[in-house]
Motif scaffolding. Structure first.
Motif, PDB file in Angstrom:
ATOM      1  N   SER A  13      -3.877   6.318 -14.976  1.00 34.88           N
ATOM      2  CA  SER A  13      -3.892   6.779 -16.595  1.00 34.88           C
ATOM      3  C   SER A  13      -3.306   5.243 -17.440  1.00 34.88           C
ATOM      4  N   ALA A  14      -4.347   5.465 -18.449  1.00 26.48           N
ATOM      5  CA  ALA A  14      -3.702   3.986 -19.215  1.00 26.48           C
ATOM      6  C   ALA A  14      -3.139   4.112 -20.426  1.00 26.48           C
ATOM      7  N   PRO A  64      -8.929  -6.818 -22.505  1.00 24.90           N
ATOM      8  CA  PRO A  64      -8.254  -7.980 -21.523  1.00 24.90           C
ATOM      9  C   PRO A  64      -7.301  -8.887 -23.181  1.00 24.90           C
ATOM     10  N   GLY A  65      -5.742  -9.215 -22.401  1.00 28.92           N
ATOM     11  CA  GLY A  65      -4.933  -9.956 -23.596  1.00 28.92           C
ATOM     12  C   GLY A  65      -4.032  -8.745 -23.733  1.00 28.92           C
ATOM     13  N   GLU A  66      -3.828  -7.077 -23.315  1.00 29.52           N
ATOM     14  CA  GLU A  66      -2.937  -6.985 -23.776  1.00 29.52           C
ATOM     15  C   GLU A  66      -2.504  -5.785 -22.822  1.00 29.52           C
ATOM     16  N   ILE A  67      -1.502  -5.832 -23.527  1.00 26.49           N
ATOM     17  CA  ILE A  67      -0.101  -5.394 -21.814  1.00 26.49           C
ATOM     18  C   ILE A  67      -0.304  -3.822 -22.414  1.00 26.49           C
ATOM     19  N   VAL A  68      -0.088  -2.613 -21.305  1.00 27.81           N
ATOM     20  CA  VAL A  68      -1.131  -1.626 -21.359  1.00 27.81           C
ATOM     21  C   VAL A  68      -0.268  -0.802 -20.303  1.00 27.81           C
ATOM     22  N   SER A  69       0.351   0.325 -20.492  1.00 30.26           N
ATOM     23  CA  SER A  69       0.874   1.346 -19.244  1.00 30.26           C
ATOM     24  C   SER A  69       0.794   2.062 -18.493  1.00 30.26           C
ATOM     25  N   ILE A  70       0.524   1.132 -17.398  1.00 30.73           N
ATOM     26  CA  ILE A  70      -0.029   2.170 -16.429  1.00 30.73           C
ATOM     27  C   ILE A  70      -0.115   3.269 -15.182  1.00 30.73           C
ATOM     28  N   GLY A  71      -0.574   4.055 -14.937  1.00 27.87           N
ATOM     29  CA  GLY A  71      -0.219   4.767 -13.784  1.00 27.87           C
ATOM     30  C   GLY A  71      -0.916   4.926 -12.438  1.00 27.87           C
ATOM     31  N   GLY A  72      -0.761   5.221 -11.335  1.00 24.70           N
ATOM     32  CA  GLY A  72      -1.971   4.773 -10.537  1.00 24.70           C
ATOM     33  C   GLY A  72      -1.136   4.334  -8.895  1.00 24.70           C
ATOM     34  N   ILE A  73      -1.979   4.231  -8.371  1.00 30.76           N
ATOM     35  CA  ILE A  73      -1.671   4.357  -6.365  1.00 30.76           C
ATOM     36  C   ILE A  73      -1.998   3.158  -6.352  1.00 30.76           C
ATOM     37  N   SER A  94       0.977  -1.102   0.359  1.00 28.30           N
ATOM     38  CA  SER A  94       0.036  -0.109   0.022  1.00 28.30           C
ATOM     39  C   SER A  94       0.458   1.415  -0.176  1.00 28.30           C
ATOM     40  N   GLY A  95       0.494   2.045  -0.838  1.00 30.44           N
ATOM     41  CA  GLY A  95       1.449   3.460  -1.246  1.00 30.44           C
ATOM     42  C   GLY A  95       1.899   3.502  -1.951  1.00 30.44           C
ATOM     43  N   ASP A  96       2.573   2.526  -2.691  1.00 32.56           N
ATOM     44  CA  ASP A  96       3.030   2.336  -3.773  1.00 32.56           C
ATOM     45  C   ASP A  96       2.507   3.227  -4.650  1.00 32.56           C
ATOM     46  N   VAL A  97       3.505   3.712  -5.576  1.00 30.96           N
ATOM     47  CA  VAL A  97       3.010   3.874  -6.894  1.00 30.96           C
ATOM     48  C   VAL A  97       3.488   3.309  -8.291  1.00 30.96           C
ATOM     49  N   ILE A  98       2.356   2.885  -9.213  1.00 27.95           N
ATOM     50  CA  ILE A  98       2.778   2.181 -10.187  1.00 27.95           C
ATOM     51  C   ILE A  98       2.683   3.061 -11.366  1.00 27.95           C
ATOM     52  N   ASN A  99       4.010   2.876 -12.462  1.00 22.85           N
ATOM     53  CA  ASN A  99       4.293   3.835 -13.247  1.00 22.85           C
ATOM     54  C   ASN A  99       4.821   2.886 -14.150  1.00 22.85           C
ATOM     55  N   GLY A 100       4.122   1.646 -15.279  1.00 26.12           N
ATOM     56  CA  GLY A 100       4.650   0.663 -16.198  1.00 26.12           C
ATOM     57  C   GLY A 100       3.945  -0.331 -16.895  1.00 26.12           C
ATOM     58  N   PRO A 101       4.073  -1.111 -17.601  1.00 26.12           N
ATOM     59  CA  PRO A 101       3.305  -2.241 -18.252  1.00 26.12           C
ATOM     60  C   PRO A 101       2.561  -3.181 -16.596  1.00 26.12           C
ATOM     61  N   LEU A 102       1.480  -3.321 -17.434  1.00 27.25           N
ATOM     62  CA  LEU A 102       1.122  -4.685 -17.052  1.00 27.25           C
ATOM     63  C   LEU A 102      -0.093  -5.055 -18.163  1.00 27.25           C
ATOM     64  N   ALA A 125      -8.241  -3.837  -9.750  1.00 28.87           N
ATOM     65  CA  ALA A 125      -8.051  -2.340 -10.025  1.00 28.87           C
ATOM     66  C   ALA A 125      -8.965  -1.454 -10.177  1.00 28.87           C
ATOM     67  N   LYS A 126      -9.108  -0.078  -9.570  1.00 29.68           N
ATOM     68  CA  LYS A 126     -10.225   0.799 -10.224  1.00 29.68           C
ATOM     69  C   LYS A 126     -10.044   1.522 -11.576  1.00 29.68           C
ATOM     70  N   LYS A 127     -10.710   1.699 -11.894  1.00 29.48           N
ATOM     71  CA  LYS A 127     -10.475   3.468 -12.501  1.00 29.48           C
ATOM     72  C   LYS A 127     -12.254   4.003 -12.923  1.00 29.48           C
ATOM     73  N   TRP A 128     -11.834   4.640 -11.370  1.00 29.66           N
ATOM     74  CA  TRP A 128     -13.280   5.643 -11.757  1.00 29.66           C
ATOM     75  C   TRP A 128     -13.942   6.756 -12.710  1.00 29.66           C
ATOM     76  N   ASP A 129     -12.303   7.839 -13.131  1.00 35.49           N
ATOM     77  CA  ASP A 129     -12.819   8.263 -14.240  1.00 35.49           C
ATOM     78  C   ASP A 129     -12.933   8.032 -15.807  1.00 35.49           C
TER      79      ASP A 129
END
Length: 315
Positions: A85-86, A62-71, A9-17, A47-51
């Motif tokens: 962001s995605a 589904p099945g795609e590798i995407v660059s994700i930004g989040g907390i 908890s508290g980590d910032v994600i900025n990379g592919p998933l 994960a949740k994307k509210w906006d």
């Protein structure tokens, strides 16, 4: 690359998933949101994307590798990612893609070598012809597809891994019990789950196909088996014996087999199938459990809690 299993908890994600699944939802005030399951080779993360904007569903596929930004935060004692962001990733090498999905713990080239060794080992020409013809027909998917969406062997080359482990057991049992038809039993081990190449799709994020849900892998494969074997015009009863093993390999009607095992080899095959799947389920459940402690209840094992004994030095 930071793995999902190491996040706190508290980590910032900025990379592919890797996007495993996406589900739409609506909040109490009528705003649309997305629930996303991401994965890498170490596990999955909700994960949740509210906006939500119009491009999100074109990016979060589904099945795609995407660059994700989040907390990362904690929700009901579980980690959850808030996606900020995605973005699409234009190109990834095959080597890079391996960071996002699990594969067999046995190296692929070793599995293929063991398969080829078994295919060259049959003394019965009818068994050899049927087994080689069918495996060649489905080869690309047979050697790469998972054996399940979850539960056991739910990783790349899972069908092949499971089949080879079962063939090893079949070969050993045939040597221990001289009355067992070794060729029939080993061929049954190699072929029994072939229907899963049609039951599942999207091997990186496996899902059940419409045919898989409505018919199931046993019936799917038996129909394909009959079409292929009919063209071989074999006169012995080998096609009948192998066909019976395909239909009976779950061992019980309530487990999905259309018929009960009625030969020695069909009976042994159902037992070997259960043994290898149970060992895989148990090993997976005990991962991360401390010695001297119990797992949570395992629904796939009659809801039992498994105990992990303390390690003992071998004498």
């Amino acid at each position: 690359m930071q793995l999902i299993k190491d996040l706190v908890s508290g980590d910032v994600i900025n990379g592919p998933l890797l996007v495993n699944s996406v589900t739409k939802g609506v909040t109490d005030n009528g705003r649309e949101y997305l629930t996303i399951i991401f994965q890498d080779l170490s596990g999955t993360l909700e994960a949740k994307k509210w906006d939500v904007n119009p491009d999100d569903l074109n990016i979060l596929v589904p099945g795609e590798i995407v660059s994700i930004g989040g907390i990362i935060s904690t929700y009901k004692n579980n980690l959850q990612l808030k996606v900020v962001s995605a973005h699409k990733i234009e190109e990834l090498s095959e080597e890079d893609k391996k960071h996002f999905y699990r594969v067999s713990p046995i190296p692929y080239d070793q599995l293929v070598a063991r398969l080829n060794k078994y295919l060259d080992s049959f003394s019965d020409p009818d068994v050899a012809l049927i087994t080689k013809t069918i495996i060649e027909h489905f080869y690309d998917k047979y050697v790469t597809y998972p054996a399940a969406v979850r539960v056991h062997h739910e990783f790349g080359s899972g069908i092949l891994h499971h089949s080879i482990m079962m063939a090893d057991l079949a070969d050993f049992i045939a040597k221990a019990y001289p009355g067992v038809d070794r060729d029939i039993l080993v061929a049954g081990a190699l072929l029994h789950d072939m229907g899963k190449v049609i039951e599942y799709e999207k091997p990186m994020t496996p899902t059940v196909t419409k045919e898989g849900r409505l018919i199931g892998h046993i019936s799917i494969f038996y129909a394909e088996y009959c079409k292929i074997v009919d063209r071989l015009n074999i006169k012995s009863e080998v096609p009948l014996l192998l066909g019976h093993m395909i239909l009976a390999h779950h061992g019980k009607l309530e487990f999905g087999s259309p018929v009960l095992p009625m030969t020695m080899e069909a009976t042994l095959l159902s037992m070997i199938d259960l043994l290898d799947s149970r060992v895989m389920i148990i090993n997976k459940a005990l991962e991360g459990v401390n010695e001297g402690e119990f797992t949570p209840r395992q629904w796939a094992l009659d809801d039992v809690m498994l105990y992990k004994p303390y390690h003992r030095e071998k004498k």
